[in-house]
Design an enzyme around this catalytic site. Structure first.
Site, PDB file in Angstrom:
ATOM      1  N   LYS A  86       0.869  -1.243  -0.041  1.00  0.00           N
ATOM      2  CA  LYS A  86      -0.099   0.089   0.001  1.00  0.00           C
ATOM      3  C   LYS A  86       0.950   1.100  -0.065  1.00  0.00           C
ATOM      4  O   LYS A  86       0.543   2.011  -0.728  1.00  0.00           O
ATOM      5  CB  LYS A  86      -0.764   0.124   1.253  1.00  0.00           C
ATOM      6  N   ARG A 125      10.474  -1.772  11.318  1.00  0.00           N
ATOM      7  CA  ARG A 125       9.326  -1.423  12.144  1.00  0.00           C
ATOM      8  C   ARG A 125       9.079  -2.677  13.346  1.00  0.00           C
ATOM      9  O   ARG A 125       9.389  -3.867  12.984  1.00  0.00           O
ATOM     10  CB  ARG A 125       8.263  -1.345  11.518  1.00  0.00           C
ATOM     11  N   ARG A 131      -1.324  -9.159  13.527  1.00  0.00           N
ATOM     12  CA  ARG A 131      -1.686  -7.950  12.273  1.00  0.00           C
ATOM     13  C   ARG A 131      -2.673  -8.692  11.361  1.00  0.00           C
ATOM     14  O   ARG A 131      -3.744  -8.106  10.953  1.00  0.00           O
ATOM     15  CB  ARG A 131      -0.819  -7.457  12.010  1.00  0.00           C
ATOM     16  N   ARG A 186     -10.443   0.597   8.204  1.00  0.00           N
ATOM     17  CA  ARG A 186      -9.939  -0.770   8.215  1.00  0.00           C
ATOM     18  C   ARG A 186     -11.056  -1.419   8.827  1.00  0.00           C
ATOM     19  O   ARG A 186     -11.213  -2.791   9.108  1.00  0.00           O
ATOM     20  CB  ARG A 186      -8.767  -0.992   9.207  1.00  0.00           C
ATOM     21  N   ARG A 193      11.254  -6.484   5.380  1.00  0.00           N
ATOM     22  CA  ARG A 193      10.727  -4.930   4.886  1.00  0.00           C
ATOM     23  C   ARG A 193      11.798  -4.231   5.869  1.00  0.00           C
ATOM     24  O   ARG A 193      12.119  -4.486   7.126  1.00  0.00           O
ATOM     25  CB  ARG A 193       9.415  -4.698   5.342  1.00  0.00           C
TER      26      ARG A 193
HETATM   27  P1  AMP Z   1      -0.021   0.010   8.749  1.00  0.00           P
HETATM   28  O1  AMP Z   1       1.214   0.479   8.683  1.00  0.00           O
HETATM   29  O2  AMP Z   1      -1.020   0.504   7.876  1.00  0.00           O
HETATM   30  O3  AMP Z   1       0.059  -1.583   8.776  1.00  0.00           O
HETATM   31  O4  AMP Z   1      -0.427   0.326  10.417  1.00  0.00           O
HETATM   32  C1  AMP Z   1       0.208  -0.104  11.204  1.00  0.00           C
HETATM   33  C2  AMP Z   1      -0.543  -0.615  12.614  1.00  0.00           C
HETATM   34  O5  AMP Z   1      -1.114   0.793  12.976  1.00  0.00           O
HETATM   35  C3  AMP Z   1      -1.763  -1.358  12.413  1.00  0.00           C
HETATM   36  O6  AMP Z   1      -1.284  -2.700  12.907  1.00  0.00           O
HETATM   37  C4  AMP Z   1      -2.726  -0.899  13.531  1.00  0.00           C
HETATM   38  O7  AMP Z   1      -2.270  -1.179  14.931  1.00  0.00           O
HETATM   39  C5  AMP Z   1      -2.385   0.758  13.460  1.00  0.00           C
HETATM   40  N1  AMP Z   1      -3.486   1.166  12.466  1.00  0.00           N
HETATM   41  C6  AMP Z   1      -3.383   1.798  11.385  1.00  0.00           C
HETATM   42  N2  AMP Z   1      -4.274   2.202  10.649  1.00  0.00           N
HETATM   43  C7  AMP Z   1      -5.582   1.708  11.377  1.00  0.00           C
HETATM   44  C8  AMP Z   1      -6.929   2.082  11.291  1.00  0.00           C
HETATM   45  N3  AMP Z   1      -7.341   2.554  10.099  1.00  0.00           N
HETATM   46  N4  AMP Z   1      -7.621   1.606  12.254  1.00  0.00           N
HETATM   47  C9  AMP Z   1      -6.961   0.790  13.684  1.00  0.00           C
HETATM   48  N5  AMP Z   1      -5.712   0.639  13.500  1.00  0.00           N
HETATM   49  C10 AMP Z   1      -4.755   1.313  12.583  1.00  0.00           C
END
Ligand code: AMP
Length: 206
Positions: A8, A149, A160, A82, A116
């Site tokens: 993404k 990360r 996740r 999400r 990553r």
């Molecule tokens: P990402 O980098 O998009 O994979 O997001 C990393 C982490 O941030 C996720 O595993 C969640 O813990 C939190 N997170 C990001 N976006 C959201 C969202 N829209 N709703 C809830 N938690 C989120």
């Protein structure tokens, strides 16, 4: 939208380069408030590091503020919505023009994420198996140390994925009805995915 590791962030960066609109990644925002130890950061640190979803209320407030402030001419949202509650809240804030879903299997996600590495200065994403930097552990553009990360560790990724799947079916069903949802095969190489995404954006425009 798409599971963690679907690409993404990489795709979003390509779109914003072409359209000159902001890229709002909720994951990036959360990681940045955690790093800066803000009140919000302290509240969400454990949740994010454990691979769980932050509450809808907090996420909706955060995204609303960001959109009101920075995004009068459109934006690319990455990682939001999400949940179905977030999708409905987004519809009340703006008119969604299209949804790109990057479809990737759990097996691929696990392989991609464990390798990553990110440049903290440019946000560029490398992979120690598939997309190595020129010098091991260093950003090609700035020479700074690449980082992994915390939530990209293998033990967190399964959590996740579970959090992702338990909500995403409802979100996809919500958008399926709108005719705005384009599913892209995210297993293909980056160039192919990019082409498919730009074709989908073009189809959505017409
Ligand atoms: P990402 O980098 O998009 O994979 O997001 C990393 C982490 O941030 C996720 O595993 C969640 O813990 C939190 N997170 C990001 N976006 C959201 C969202 N829209 N709703 C809830 N938690 C989120």
């Amino acid at each position: 939208m798409g599971p963690p590791g679907a690409g993404k962030g990489t795709v979003a960066m390509k779109i914003v380069q072409i359209f000159s609109i902001p890229h709002i990644s909720t994951g990036e925002i959360l990681r940045s408030v955690i790093k800066d130890k803000t009140n919000l950061g302290k509240k969400v640190e454990n949740i994010v590091n454990e691979g769980k979803l932050v509450s809808d209320d907090l996420m909706i407030e955060l995204i609303k503020e960001k959109i009101d402030k920075d995004c009068q001419n459109g934006l690319v949202l990455d990682g939001f919505p999400r949940t179905k509650t977030q999708a409905k809240a987004l519809d009340a804030i703006l008119k969604v023009k299209g949804i790109i879903y990057l479809d990737v299997s759990d097996d691929t996600v696990i392989k991609r994420i464990s390798g990553r590495r990110t440049s903290p200065k440019t946000g560029k994403i490398y992979n120690i198996y598939f997309d190595k930097p020129k010098v091991e552990g260093k950003c090609d553009d700035t020479g700074c140390d690449l980082i992994q990360r915390k939530d990209d560790k293998l033990e967190t990724i399964e959590k996740r994925l579970k959090a992702f799947h338990s909500n995403m079916d409802a979100v996809l069903a919500y958008y399926q009805k709108t005719g705005l949802l384009k599913k892209i095969d995210g297993e293909k190489n980056q160039e192919h995915v990019k082409e498919a995404v730009f074709k989908a954006l073009n189809d959505l425009k017409n």
